[in-house]
Motif scaffolding. Structure first.
Motif, PDB file in Angstrom:
ATOM      1  N   SER A  44       7.812  -9.807   2.110  1.00  0.00           N
ATOM      2  CA  SER A  44       9.233  -9.797   1.751  1.00  0.00           C
ATOM      3  C   SER A  44       9.554 -10.793   0.647  1.00  0.00           C
ATOM      4  O   SER A  44      10.610 -10.703   0.021  1.00  0.00           O
ATOM      5  CB  SER A  44      10.084 -10.107   2.988  1.00  0.00           C
ATOM      6  N   ARG A  45       8.643 -11.750   0.384  1.00  0.00           N
ATOM      7  CA  ARG A  45       8.854 -12.703  -0.710  1.00  0.00           C
ATOM      8  C   ARG A  45       8.148 -12.274  -1.988  1.00  0.00           C
ATOM      9  O   ARG A  45       8.140 -12.988  -2.974  1.00  0.00           O
ATOM     10  CB  ARG A  45       8.355 -14.090  -0.309  1.00  0.00           C
ATOM     11  N   GLY A  46       7.520 -11.076  -1.967  1.00  0.00           N
ATOM     12  CA  GLY A  46       6.853 -10.607  -3.176  1.00  0.00           C
ATOM     13  C   GLY A  46       5.410 -11.050  -3.282  1.00  0.00           C
ATOM     14  O   GLY A  46       4.817 -10.959  -4.354  1.00  0.00           O
ATOM     15  N   HIS A  47       4.808 -11.532  -2.178  1.00  0.00           N
ATOM     16  CA  HIS A  47       3.414 -11.950  -2.183  1.00  0.00           C
ATOM     17  C   HIS A  47       2.521 -10.820  -1.664  1.00  0.00           C
ATOM     18  O   HIS A  47       2.884 -10.104  -0.738  1.00  0.00           O
ATOM     19  CB  HIS A  47       3.204 -13.186  -1.293  1.00  0.00           C
ATOM     20  N   ILE A  48       1.360 -10.678  -2.285  1.00  0.00           N
ATOM     21  CA  ILE A  48       0.408  -9.674  -1.837  1.00  0.00           C
ATOM     22  C   ILE A  48      -0.225 -10.159  -0.528  1.00  0.00           C
ATOM     23  O   ILE A  48      -0.920 -11.171  -0.488  1.00  0.00           O
ATOM     24  CB  ILE A  48      -0.710  -9.433  -2.881  1.00  0.00           C
ATOM     25  N   LEU A  49       0.023  -9.420   0.559  1.00  0.00           N
ATOM     26  CA  LEU A  49      -0.539  -9.775   1.861  1.00  0.00           C
ATOM     27  C   LEU A  49      -1.891  -9.112   2.096  1.00  0.00           C
ATOM     28  O   LEU A  49      -2.722  -9.621   2.826  1.00  0.00           O
ATOM     29  CB  LEU A  49       0.417  -9.366   2.985  1.00  0.00           C
ATOM     30  N   TYR A  50      -2.108  -7.947   1.463  1.00  0.00           N
ATOM     31  CA  TYR A  50      -3.355  -7.226   1.699  1.00  0.00           C
ATOM     32  C   TYR A  50      -3.595  -6.227   0.571  1.00  0.00           C
ATOM     33  O   TYR A  50      -2.663  -5.643   0.029  1.00  0.00           O
ATOM     34  CB  TYR A  50      -3.289  -6.464   3.029  1.00  0.00           C
ATOM     35  N   THR A  51      -4.852  -6.071   0.195  1.00  0.00           N
ATOM     36  CA  THR A  51      -5.277  -4.964  -0.658  1.00  0.00           C
ATOM     37  C   THR A  51      -6.621  -4.494  -0.124  1.00  0.00           C
ATOM     38  O   THR A  51      -7.352  -5.258   0.509  1.00  0.00           O
ATOM     39  CB  THR A  51      -5.455  -5.376  -2.134  1.00  0.00           C
ATOM     40  N   ASN A  52      -6.976  -3.240  -0.376  1.00  0.00           N
ATOM     41  CA  ASN A  52      -8.242  -2.718   0.136  1.00  0.00           C
ATOM     42  C   ASN A  52      -9.258  -2.481  -0.979  1.00  0.00           C
ATOM     43  O   ASN A  52     -10.068  -1.577  -0.911  1.00  0.00           O
ATOM     44  CB  ASN A  52      -8.014  -1.415   0.910  1.00  0.00           C
ATOM     45  N   GLY A  53      -9.179  -3.314  -2.013  1.00  0.00           N
ATOM     46  CA  GLY A  53     -10.152  -3.190  -3.099  1.00  0.00           C
ATOM     47  C   GLY A  53     -10.243  -4.469  -3.889  1.00  0.00           C
ATOM     48  O   GLY A  53      -9.520  -5.436  -3.649  1.00  0.00           O
ATOM     49  N   GLU A  54     -11.163  -4.499  -4.838  1.00  0.00           N
ATOM     50  CA  GLU A  54     -11.356  -5.672  -5.691  1.00  0.00           C
ATOM     51  C   GLU A  54     -10.372  -5.620  -6.855  1.00  0.00           C
ATOM     52  O   GLU A  54     -10.744  -5.579  -8.012  1.00  0.00           O
ATOM     53  CB  GLU A  54     -12.803  -5.703  -6.217  1.00  0.00           C
ATOM     54  N   TRP A  55      -9.105  -5.648  -6.543  1.00  0.00           N
ATOM     55  CA  TRP A  55      -8.108  -5.502  -7.601  1.00  0.00           C
ATOM     56  C   TRP A  55      -6.866  -6.335  -7.311  1.00  0.00           C
ATOM     57  O   TRP A  55      -5.773  -5.995  -7.692  1.00  0.00           O
ATOM     58  CB  TRP A  55      -7.747  -4.041  -7.795  1.00  0.00           C
TER      59      TRP A  55
END
Length: 532
Positions: A174-185
């Motif tokens: 909700s603060r605009g931070h990436i919490l998770y991604t499922n790749g090297e990107w």
């Protein structure tokens, strides 16, 4: 129909056609197929239509044919297929040149097949593709339902959903931070364009495909957004529905107090029991019994408590506190410091395991300050309350949890009493103040006057006094004191030698440093009392 011209050229019998010009435009998407039989067809053609013609309307003037091509391009036509042998034996060079210039696909259609043969084949292919896609969505919806109904949450909620959706995904807090991604990107640019986003479903162009932005919401609470990246630039309702269901599952799990399955009623009960213990109304044994009945534990091994609050509390935003709690709970960076987090009456109580087995107060202070530096800066700019972190000493047993919490509370009280501006403070740094806060004012004043009288007499501008105070605050570290005073370390060394002579003290002796620590603690109390 949602085929590109290139995909259509791979479907028999259109695969027998020849692409004679406009090869760079074969990525154009076809929405329908039509037969061109009216002189003013350009006025009626729809965007995405692939037109078939025998060339009857084009046979007389090559110039009119090139003008028509330009109009079709402007109208968003997907391409033009010409059946040779009746009115045109070959497509004129000028027409092909114009098609190449416009990147407008121009086809020679196979003579042996009727228009209906080719159109029916395209519709069958589209039907099969849509049916297959729908079956895939239904299958994933079934998996998603099974996932949501499991009694125990996955070790990683995000990874579980990523596997079901079978797409590149990201979860934005909700603060605009990436919490998770499922790749090297993780560092890929462009995700956050237009942030903050409206809390509504949106599909935006992403590379050659789409990015589906789905709000993660439960009731009136926002947890952020689920981003799903697909290779296709188009989508259909069933797929969008799947992504929205995935976001609902995420919201359900992210609304839990911890990564164990708890209903809202259980959350309230847990908070109530925890506050009863922290306020001394039930014993550590009763708390342990309650947790054991629910197969939970608060801490194992050495730990330290951190109380996160918004100051001044009267102006604090409940929404911001919840956002901080969600990030503490789910941000992958927080996993570097294993912890359990609880919403309590005063703020957020975090119980951090001591990975090294040693006191990690300094490390926690730096980590939390850096992690939430953007919030601190933004709130300061707005003149609104920002987060502050109160850190206990290390404890080794669960029975010490109440004491650790009280240390956090006392650190906060003393910091507010002395108007200290530090974002993160440890109980260690204010322990003297805590111990001596009940010493009578007269005794404090007499002790300070007796110890510092030579310095006060020789230093009316208090230059040496400020130097000594910085030296004591930084536990006798010359370099740190120099940084605070914005002077060279040699200047501090010279001043400390002069102070040592005036006070007749040896700052290498622990006893003398202890006296000074006590004196400056008393001075803070006296200054605070005078202010009131």
């Amino acid at each position: 129909m949602q085929l590109t011209v290139q995909e259509a050229l791979e479907i028999y019998p259109l695969s027998e056609a020849k692409l004679v010009a406009g090869a760079a435009g074969t990525s154009r998407r076809m929405k329908s197929v039509n037969v061109m039989d009216a002189p003013d067809i350009a006025d009626w053609v729809k965007s995405g239509e692939l037109l078939f013609t025998t060339g009857f309307l084009l046979r007389d003037s090559h110039e009119d044919a090139t003008k028509l091509l330009k109009k079709l391009h402007e109208r968003g036509c997907a391409g033009l297929g010409v059946k040779l042998g009746r009115f045109w034996d070959s497509i004129p060079e000028a027409v092909m040149a114009e098609a190449d210039r416009l990147n407008f696909p121009l086809l020679e259609l196979p003579f042996q097949f009727t228009f209906s043969d080719q159109m029916n084949a395209l519709f069958r292919a589209e039907y099969e593709r849509s049916t297959k896609a729908l079956q895939s969505v239904v299958s994933r919806q079934k998996e998603l339902m099974q996932f949501a109904l499991r009694k125990n949450a996955e070790a990683s909620i995000f990874a579980g959903l990523s596997e079901i959706l079978d797409c590149r995904i990201a979860v934005v807090g909700s603060r605009g931070h990436i919490l998770y991604t499922n790749g090297e990107w993780e560092q890929e640019q462009g995700w956050m364009k237009g942030w903050p986003w409206k809390s509504a479903y949106a599909r935006v162009k992403w590379d050659a495909g789409s990015c589906h932005r789905v709000p993660i919401r439960q009731l009136e609470e926002d947890f952020g957004f689920l981003l799903v990246f697909t290779e296709s630039s188009i989508s259909f309702k069933a797929e969008e529905g799947l992504f929205q269901q995935a976001a609902e599952v995420l919201a359900y799990y992210m609304n839990q107090t911890d990564q164990v399955h708890m209903s809202p009623t259980s959350q309230d009960e847990m908070k109530a029991v925890m506050m009863q213990y922290l306020n001394g109304r039930i014993t550590a044994s009763e708390l342990a019994e309650y947790l054991e009945s629910r197969r939970m534990s608060v801490c194992e091994g050495p730990y330290q408590c951190v109380l996160t609050t918004l100051e001044p509390e009267v102006f604090a935003s409940h929404t911001l506190l919840k956002q901080l709690y969600h990030e503490l709970q789910y941000n992958p960076l927080m996993k570097l410091n294993p912890a359990r987090h609880f919403l309590v009456d005063t703020g957020i109580l975090s119980i951090f395991s001591s990975v090294s087995g040693q006191d990690e107060g300094d490390k926690l202070a730096r980590f939390l300050t850096n992690r939430f530096s953007d919030v601190i800066a933004t709130q300061h700019t707005r003149g609104e309350p920002g987060p502050r972190f109160w850190i206990s000493k290390q404890k080794t047993e669960q029975q010490g949890l109440q004491s650790a919490y009280q240390e956090c509370v006392e650190t906060r009280k003393l910091a507010l009493r002395f108007a200290m501006k530090d974002t993160a403070l440890q109980f260690d740094t204010l322990e003297f103040a805590y111990v001596f806060q009940h010493v009578p004012t007269e005794i404090m004043a007499n002790y300070c006057s007796k110890l510092l009288e030579p310095l006060v007499r020789e230093d009316p501008n208090e230059l040496l006094m400020h130097t000594l105070e910085a030296f004591v605050e930084h536990d006798g570290l010359i370099n740190e004191a120099a940084k605070q005073l914005y002077v060279h370390r040699n200047t501090v060394t010279y001043r400390m030698e002069k102070i040592s002579a005036l006070l007749q003290m040896d700052f290498k002796k622990t006893n003398d440093l202890l006296k000074l620590k006590m004196v400056f603690t008393f001075r803070k109390f006296l200054k605070q009392q005078k202010a009131h």
